[in-house]
Design a protein around this motif. Sequence first.
Motif, mmCIF file in Angstrom:
data_model
loop_
_atom_site.group_PDB
_atom_site.id
_atom_site.type_symbol
_atom_site.label_atom_id
_atom_site.label_comp_id
_atom_site.label_asym_id
_atom_site.label_seq_id
_atom_site.Cartn_x
_atom_site.Cartn_y
_atom_site.Cartn_z
ATOM 1 N N VAL A 196 -1.364 -55.784 -62.224
ATOM 2 C CA VAL A 196 -1.306 -55.099 -64.121
ATOM 3 C C VAL A 196 -0.752 -55.485 -63.878
ATOM 4 O O VAL A 196 0.751 -54.971 -64.006
ATOM 5 C CB VAL A 196 -2.372 -53.616 -63.414
ATOM 6 C CG1 VAL A 196 -3.791 -53.893 -63.177
ATOM 7 C CG2 VAL A 196 -1.216 -52.045 -63.093
ATOM 8 N N PRO A 197 -0.358 -54.912 -65.370
ATOM 9 C CA PRO A 197 1.226 -55.382 -66.116
ATOM 10 C C PRO A 197 1.815 -53.611 -66.316
ATOM 11 O O PRO A 197 0.655 -52.258 -66.045
ATOM 12 C CB PRO A 197 0.773 -54.861 -68.462
ATOM 13 C CG PRO A 197 -0.516 -55.786 -68.239
ATOM 14 C CD PRO A 197 -1.518 -54.971 -66.496
ATOM 15 N N ASP A 198 2.865 -53.305 -66.354
ATOM 16 C CA ASP A 198 4.083 -52.552 -65.767
ATOM 17 C C ASP A 198 3.093 -50.870 -66.703
ATOM 18 O O ASP A 198 3.367 -50.079 -65.680
ATOM 19 C CB ASP A 198 5.314 -52.882 -66.052
ATOM 20 C CG ASP A 198 5.532 -53.566 -65.085
ATOM 21 O OD1 ASP A 198 5.148 -54.355 -64.147
ATOM 22 O OD2 ASP A 198 6.792 -54.079 -65.426
ATOM 23 N N GLU A 199 3.120 -51.716 -67.456
ATOM 24 C CA GLU A 199 2.716 -49.788 -68.262
ATOM 25 C C GLU A 199 1.489 -49.416 -67.921
ATOM 26 O O GLU A 199 0.598 -48.931 -69.290
ATOM 27 C CB GLU A 199 2.781 -50.506 -69.686
ATOM 28 C CG GLU A 199 1.956 -51.253 -70.242
ATOM 29 C CD GLU A 199 2.677 -52.795 -70.395
ATOM 30 O OE1 GLU A 199 3.213 -53.004 -69.363
ATOM 31 O OE2 GLU A 199 1.987 -53.647 -70.778
ATOM 32 N N THR A 200 0.596 -50.190 -67.570
ATOM 33 C CA THR A 200 -0.736 -49.961 -67.347
ATOM 34 C C THR A 200 -1.330 -48.295 -66.616
ATOM 35 O O THR A 200 -0.339 -48.363 -65.475
ATOM 36 C CB THR A 200 -2.065 -50.885 -66.533
ATOM 37 O OG1 THR A 200 -2.032 -51.948 -67.217
ATOM 38 C CG2 THR A 200 -3.041 -50.075 -66.214
ATOM 39 N N LEU A 201 -1.877 -47.423 -68.075
ATOM 40 C CA LEU A 201 -2.109 -46.016 -67.256
ATOM 41 C C LEU A 201 -3.021 -45.686 -66.404
ATOM 42 O O LEU A 201 -3.921 -47.067 -66.194
ATOM 43 C CB LEU A 201 -2.687 -45.152 -68.536
ATOM 44 C CG LEU A 201 -1.609 -45.184 -69.966
ATOM 45 C CD1 LEU A 201 -2.309 -44.943 -70.889
ATOM 46 C CD2 LEU A 201 -0.890 -44.551 -69.235
ATOM 47 N N LEU A 202 -2.911 -45.026 -65.367
ATOM 48 C CA LEU A 202 -3.583 -44.826 -63.893
ATOM 49 C C LEU A 202 -5.569 -44.582 -64.777
ATOM 50 O O LEU A 202 -6.122 -45.320 -64.368
ATOM 51 C CB LEU A 202 -3.950 -43.394 -63.720
ATOM 52 C CG LEU A 202 -4.107 -43.092 -62.394
ATOM 53 C CD1 LEU A 202 -4.529 -43.960 -61.784
ATOM 54 C CD2 LEU A 202 -4.350 -41.931 -61.527
ATOM 55 N N VAL A 203 -5.581 -43.964 -66.010
ATOM 56 C CA VAL A 203 -7.057 -44.594 -66.947
ATOM 57 C C VAL A 203 -7.700 -45.711 -66.807
ATOM 58 O O VAL A 203 -8.574 -45.506 -66.624
ATOM 59 C CB VAL A 203 -7.053 -43.188 -67.953
ATOM 60 C CG1 VAL A 203 -6.425 -43.978 -68.798
ATOM 61 C CG2 VAL A 203 -8.654 -42.835 -68.107
ATOM 62 N N GLU A 204 -6.750 -46.533 -67.337
ATOM 63 C CA GLU A 204 -7.002 -48.019 -67.284
ATOM 64 C C GLU A 204 -7.607 -48.600 -66.296
ATOM 65 O O GLU A 204 -8.487 -49.581 -66.284
ATOM 66 C CB GLU A 204 -5.777 -48.796 -68.624
ATOM 67 C CG GLU A 204 -6.076 -48.087 -69.583
ATOM 68 C CD GLU A 204 -4.364 -48.482 -70.975
ATOM 69 O OE1 GLU A 204 -3.966 -47.942 -71.831
ATOM 70 O OE2 GLU A 204 -3.318 -49.180 -69.907
ATOM 71 N N PHE A 205 -6.581 -47.815 -65.705
ATOM 72 C CA PHE A 205 -6.680 -48.671 -64.399
ATOM 73 C C PHE A 205 -8.376 -48.745 -63.466
ATOM 74 O O PHE A 205 -8.805 -49.415 -63.638
ATOM 75 C CB PHE A 205 -5.409 -48.282 -63.080
ATOM 76 C CG PHE A 205 -6.049 -49.175 -61.626
ATOM 77 C CD1 PHE A 205 -5.644 -50.636 -62.105
ATOM 78 C CD2 PHE A 205 -6.231 -48.254 -60.405
ATOM 79 C CE1 PHE A 205 -5.836 -51.057 -60.357
ATOM 80 C CE2 PHE A 205 -6.693 -49.202 -59.585
ATOM 81 C CZ PHE A 205 -6.329 -50.758 -59.339
ATOM 82 N N LEU A 206 -8.334 -47.617 -63.642
ATOM 83 C CA LEU A 206 -9.728 -47.069 -63.105
ATOM 84 C C LEU A 206 -10.855 -48.005 -64.053
ATOM 85 O O LEU A 206 -11.751 -47.694 -63.632
ATOM 86 C CB LEU A 206 -9.692 -45.450 -63.241
ATOM 87 C CG LEU A 206 -8.635 -44.109 -62.532
ATOM 88 C CD1 LEU A 206 -9.125 -43.072 -62.452
ATOM 89 C CD2 LEU A 206 -9.519 -45.028 -61.204
ATOM 90 N N VAL A 210 -0.230 -40.642 -66.470
ATOM 91 C CA VAL A 210 0.319 -41.043 -65.044
ATOM 92 C C VAL A 210 -0.002 -42.714 -65.262
ATOM 93 O O VAL A 210 -1.107 -43.125 -66.047
ATOM 94 C CB VAL A 210 -0.339 -40.745 -64.154
ATOM 95 C CG1 VAL A 210 0.193 -41.548 -62.933
ATOM 96 C CG2 VAL A 210 -0.373 -39.173 -63.476
ATOM 97 N N LEU A 211 0.760 -43.852 -64.658
ATOM 98 C CA LEU A 211 1.032 -44.498 -64.863
ATOM 99 C C LEU A 211 1.054 -45.032 -63.862
ATOM 100 O O LEU A 211 0.670 -44.472 -62.775
ATOM 101 C CB LEU A 211 2.138 -45.647 -64.694
ATOM 102 C CG LEU A 211 3.566 -45.648 -66.573
ATOM 103 C CD1 LEU A 211 4.181 -45.416 -66.080
ATOM 104 C CD2 LEU A 211 2.391 -45.897 -67.825
ATOM 105 N N ALA A 212 -0.486 -46.525 -63.386
ATOM 106 C CA ALA A 212 -1.080 -46.685 -62.128
ATOM 107 C C ALA A 212 -0.010 -46.818 -61.495
ATOM 108 O O ALA A 212 0.178 -46.565 -59.969
ATOM 109 C CB ALA A 212 -1.812 -47.947 -62.171
ATOM 110 N N ALA A 213 0.845 -47.888 -61.619
ATOM 111 C CA ALA A 213 2.256 -48.181 -60.472
ATOM 112 C C ALA A 213 2.255 -46.407 -60.067
ATOM 113 O O ALA A 213 3.142 -46.569 -58.576
ATOM 114 C CB ALA A 213 3.442 -48.483 -61.688
ATOM 115 N N GLN A 214 2.871 -45.685 -60.912
ATOM 116 C CA GLN A 214 3.452 -44.112 -59.963
ATOM 117 C C GLN A 214 2.380 -43.373 -59.218
ATOM 118 O O GLN A 214 2.823 -42.865 -58.123
ATOM 119 C CB GLN A 214 3.465 -43.441 -61.194
ATOM 120 C CG GLN A 214 4.493 -43.762 -62.363
ATOM 121 C CD GLN A 214 4.944 -42.149 -63.687
ATOM 122 O OE1 GLN A 214 3.186 -42.174 -64.129
ATOM 123 N NE2 GLN A 214 5.615 -41.761 -63.222
#
Length: 169
Positions: free
Chosen positions: A17-27, A62-66
Amino acid sequence: MTEVQLRVNGVDVRHEVPDETLLVEFLRETLRLTGTHVGCDTSQCGACTINLDGVSVKSCTVLAAQASGGTVTTVEGLRAGEDAPLHPVQHAFIQCHGLQCGFCTPGMIMSVDFYLRRPPKLDEESICHALEGNICRCTGYVNIIEAVRHAAHDMYPAPAGATMERSQS
Ligand code: FES
Ligand code: FES
């Protein structure tokens, strides 16, 4: 782009996913777990609350990457399976009419689940403190507080006359 690996509701997932993807967006957008809601742009409403590595977290902060490498439970994962009984907190919200429009409810339920992972204090001040990160526009909170007590008594049946207190350890 960044690769995100998570265990979500018992399932291992891996997506770029793009680096700036938030965890909520990932979900919501990558995994289509739309039970987790987005109610604000300011990290205040709590509609996006999930459990990350055993801690209640606002997934818009939270970023998804984090979170990568972690274990996530969303509201969809609270009960053991589609045919399993409702989680006691979900059941209590229905029994006590702890929702109206329902927009805040997934986040509210996840916060209550976290609060009830240890024997809780059930006075109004303690419950309100536990839920201060979650905003409800509809209910006035009265029935939500009742739902917390109802779920707690389901999860921690106490002998008649006993007072339920959170352990201090
Ligand atoms: S969407 Fe409101 S706190 Fe996360
Ligand atoms: S039930 Fe509508 S915002 Fe809480």
